[in-house]
Design a protein around this motif. Structure first.
Motif, PDB file in Angstrom:
ATOM      1  N   GLY A  15       0.813  -1.206   0.000  1.00  0.00           N
ATOM      2  CA  GLY A  15       0.000   0.000   0.000  1.00  0.00           C
ATOM      3  C   GLY A  15       0.847   1.256   0.000  1.00  0.00           C
ATOM      4  N   GLN A  16       1.962   1.228   0.706  1.00  0.00           N
ATOM      5  CA  GLN A  16       2.846   2.396   0.739  1.00  0.00           C
ATOM      6  C   GLN A  16       3.437   2.660  -0.643  1.00  0.00           C
ATOM      7  N   ARG A  17       3.760   1.582  -1.366  1.00  0.00           N
ATOM      8  CA  ARG A  17       4.365   1.748  -2.700  1.00  0.00           C
ATOM      9  C   ARG A  17       3.380   2.324  -3.700  1.00  0.00           C
ATOM     10  N   ILE A  18       2.114   1.946  -3.579  1.00  0.00           N
ATOM     11  CA  ILE A  18       1.139   2.421  -4.580  1.00  0.00           C
ATOM     12  C   ILE A  18       0.440   3.695  -4.123  1.00  0.00           C
ATOM     13  N   GLY A  19       0.902   4.255  -2.998  1.00  0.00           N
ATOM     14  CA  GLY A  19       0.359   5.534  -2.557  1.00  0.00           C
ATOM     15  C   GLY A  19      -0.905   5.436  -1.738  1.00  0.00           C
ATOM     16  N   VAL A  20      -1.211   4.247  -1.215  1.00  0.00           N
ATOM     17  CA  VAL A  20      -2.380   4.081  -0.339  1.00  0.00           C
ATOM     18  C   VAL A  20      -1.889   3.540   0.998  1.00  0.00           C
ATOM     19  N   PRO A  21      -1.424   4.434   1.878  1.00  0.00           N
ATOM     20  CA  PRO A  21      -0.876   3.955   3.154  1.00  0.00           C
ATOM     21  C   PRO A  21      -1.961   3.319   4.016  1.00  0.00           C
ATOM     22  N   LEU A  22      -1.636   2.163   4.551  1.00  0.00           N
ATOM     23  CA  LEU A  22      -2.556   1.452   5.435  1.00  0.00           C
ATOM     24  C   LEU A  22      -2.001   1.463   6.860  1.00  0.00           C
ATOM     25  N   THR A  23      -2.892   1.575   7.780  1.00  0.00           N
ATOM     26  CA  THR A  23      -2.470   1.460   9.181  1.00  0.00           C
ATOM     27  C   THR A  23      -2.304  -0.021   9.524  1.00  0.00           C
ATOM     28  N   GLY A  24      -1.613  -0.265  10.633  1.00  0.00           N
ATOM     29  CA  GLY A  24      -1.443  -1.640  11.083  1.00  0.00           C
ATOM     30  C   GLY A  24      -2.759  -2.354  11.324  1.00  0.00           C
ATOM     31  N   PRO A  25      -3.709  -1.737  12.037  1.00  0.00           N
ATOM     32  CA  PRO A  25      -5.004  -2.389  12.241  1.00  0.00           C
ATOM     33  C   PRO A  25      -5.725  -2.707  10.940  1.00  0.00           C
ATOM     34  N   GLU A  26      -5.651  -1.785   9.952  1.00  0.00           N
ATOM     35  CA  GLU A  26      -6.327  -2.046   8.682  1.00  0.00           C
ATOM     36  C   GLU A  26      -5.706  -3.245   7.975  1.00  0.00           C
ATOM     37  N   ALA A  27      -4.383  -3.326   7.982  1.00  0.00           N
ATOM     38  CA  ALA A  27      -3.723  -4.437   7.314  1.00  0.00           C
ATOM     39  C   ALA A  27      -4.058  -5.763   7.993  1.00  0.00           C
ATOM     40  N   LEU A  28      -4.064  -5.766   9.323  1.00  0.00           N
ATOM     41  CA  LEU A  28      -4.401  -6.995  10.047  1.00  0.00           C
ATOM     42  C   LEU A  28      -5.855  -7.383   9.830  1.00  0.00           C
ATOM     43  N   GLN A  29      -6.738  -6.404   9.788  1.00  0.00           N
ATOM     44  CA  GLN A  29      -8.137  -6.696   9.519  1.00  0.00           C
ATOM     45  C   GLN A  29      -8.304  -7.366   8.159  1.00  0.00           C
ATOM     46  N   GLN A  30      -7.516  -6.890   7.160  1.00  0.00           N
ATOM     47  CA  GLN A  30      -7.627  -7.427   5.810  1.00  0.00           C
ATOM     48  C   GLN A  30      -7.158  -8.885   5.742  1.00  0.00           C
ATOM     49  N   VAL A  31      -6.002  -9.157   6.346  1.00  0.00           N
ATOM     50  CA  VAL A  31      -5.443 -10.509   6.199  1.00  0.00           C
ATOM     51  C   VAL A  31      -6.147 -11.510   7.114  1.00  0.00           C
ATOM     52  N   THR A  32      -6.833 -11.036   8.154  1.00  0.00           N
ATOM     53  CA  THR A  32      -7.550 -11.957   9.047  1.00  0.00           C
ATOM     54  C   THR A  32      -9.043 -12.009   8.735  1.00  0.00           C
ATOM     55  N   ASN A  33      -9.451 -11.322   7.652  1.00  0.00           N
ATOM     56  CA  ASN A  33     -10.866 -11.302   7.260  1.00  0.00           C
ATOM     57  C   ASN A  33     -11.741 -10.783   8.410  1.00  0.00           C
ATOM     58  N   ASN A  34     -11.327  -9.604   8.921  1.00  0.00           N
ATOM     59  CA  ASN A  34     -12.037  -8.957  10.030  1.00  0.00           C
ATOM     60  C   ASN A  34     -12.074  -9.838  11.288  1.00  0.00           C
ATOM     61  N   GLY A  35     -10.975 -10.534  11.513  1.00  0.00           N
ATOM     62  CA  GLY A  35     -10.931 -11.433  12.663  1.00  0.00           C
ATOM     63  C   GLY A  35     -10.460 -10.783  13.949  1.00  0.00           C
ATOM     64  N   THR A  36     -10.214  -9.476  13.929  1.00  0.00           N
ATOM     65  CA  THR A  36      -9.796  -8.770  15.143  1.00  0.00           C
ATOM     66  C   THR A  36     -10.691  -7.561  15.363  1.00  0.00           C
ATOM     67  N   LYS A  37     -10.507  -6.913  16.510  1.00  0.00           N
ATOM     68  CA  LYS A  37     -11.244  -5.693  16.838  1.00  0.00           C
ATOM     69  C   LYS A  37     -10.338  -4.466  16.767  1.00  0.00           C
ATOM     70  N   LEU A  38      -9.190  -4.622  16.088  1.00  0.00           N
ATOM     71  CA  LEU A  38      -8.242  -3.509  16.046  1.00  0.00           C
ATOM     72  C   LEU A  38      -8.803  -2.297  15.307  1.00  0.00           C
ATOM     73  N   ALA A  39      -9.656  -2.527  14.319  1.00  0.00           N
ATOM     74  CA  ALA A  39     -10.244  -1.393  13.604  1.00  0.00           C
ATOM     75  C   ALA A  39     -11.120  -0.566  14.542  1.00  0.00           C
ATOM     76  N   ASP A  40     -11.816  -1.230  15.450  1.00  0.00           N
ATOM     77  CA  ASP A  40     -12.631  -0.489  16.411  1.00  0.00           C
ATOM     78  C   ASP A  40     -11.748   0.380  17.307  1.00  0.00           C
ATOM     79  N   VAL A  41     -10.607  -0.195  17.732  1.00  0.00           N
ATOM     80  CA  VAL A  41      -9.678   0.584  18.559  1.00  0.00           C
ATOM     81  C   VAL A  41      -9.155   1.774  17.768  1.00  0.00           C
TER      82      VAL A  41
END
Length: 268
Positions: free
Chosen positions: A220-246
């Motif tokens: 995401g950083q290379r293509i100009g769409v920076p992702l936060t850590g929670p967003e990246a984890l949410q994506q790879v875990t298929n919304n399996g965490t509550k980090l986005a809420d935090v």
């Protein structure tokens, strides 16, 4: 003082009114100088620490015995009230586990009577040492353990010094110690809140998923769409965490200006 009938005393004989004589004043003994302390200030503090550590260890090990003793006492009272005095007596005579007092007694059979500090610094040192064993086995790092030892001990001993020699002393010591423990625990819980919130929200994220999230964030950083850590984890875990809420909670906080600016600029 003599009575007015003493003038009628026969030689070597008393008169019947002698029993009304005031007792002769006894000479007042001069005040004895206070006994010198056995040790200097440093020795008194050291002796207080040793005694406090012994009391702390025996107190901790004797907790089951205290609970059993209290249960036996209450059970005996209940059986007495129900009209079973024989059963109540048997309950009271059940062999109890060692209590702090009995354990201290066993120690003193070997060492002799434990040293009792005679100075205020020594008494504070003894109380602090009594709290140390319980704090050492609890959770947290060195700073937290030190606070859980010193804060309740200082408050308890200060309350004890203020009420010394009164019936309120043991209660004042207990309440001050409880207040110190509760206050220290509240401060520690507040300090640990962010780490605990992240740990709870992350759930059981595997090391492989962390690696995938890191790779996704770099892409995401290379293509100009920076992702936060929670967003990246949410994506790879298929919304399996509550980090986005935090993250949303932090983003809405007045203290998160950097995160708010980044998220506001990303659509462009």
């Amino acid at each position: 003082m003599a009575n007015p009938f003493d003038q009628f005393d026969a030689p070597r004989a008393a008169n019947p009114f002698d029993r009304f004589d005031a007792p002769a004043a006894t000479p007042v003994a001069a005040d004895k100088p206070a006994a010198a302390p056995r040790y200097d200030a440093a020795g008194d503090v050291g002796g207080g620490i040793v005694t406090g550590l012994v009391n702390g260890v025996t107190g901790f090990l004797g907790i089951p015995g205290l609970i059993q003793q209290a249960d036996g006492y209450l059970g005996g009272r209940v059986l007495d009230a129900l009209g079973f005095p024989n059963a109540a007596e048997k309950v009271r005579n059940v062999p109890f586990l060692p209590t702090p007092e009995s354990l201290t007694g066993h120690v003193e059979k070997v060492t002799g009577p434990l040293y009792q500090p005679e100075t205020v610094p020594g008494q504070y040192a003894r109380t602090a040492a009594e709290f140390a064993p319980g704090a050492l086995i609890g959770p947290g790092g060195v700073v937290r353990k030190a606070a859980e030892t010193v804060v309740p001990a200082v408050l308890s001993e200060t309350a004890g010094q203020a009420t010394k020699g009164t019936q309120a002393e043991p209660y004042a010591r207990l309440m001050a110690a409880i207040a110190g423990n509760v206050g220290t625990a509240a401060v520690a819980a507040r300090a640990d809140a962010p780490a605990r919130a992240l740990g709870t929200a992350a759930g059981r994220v595997t090391p492989a998923q962390f690696d995938q999230a890191e790779a996704l964030a770099e892409t995401g950083q290379r293509i100009g769409v920076p992702l936060t850590g929670p967003e990246a984890l949410q994506q790879v875990t298929n919304n399996g965490t509550k980090l986005a809420d935090v993250q949303r909670f932090v983003e809405g906080s007045p203290q998160s200006a950097v995160l708010s600016e980044m998220m506001a600029a990303r659509p462009g």
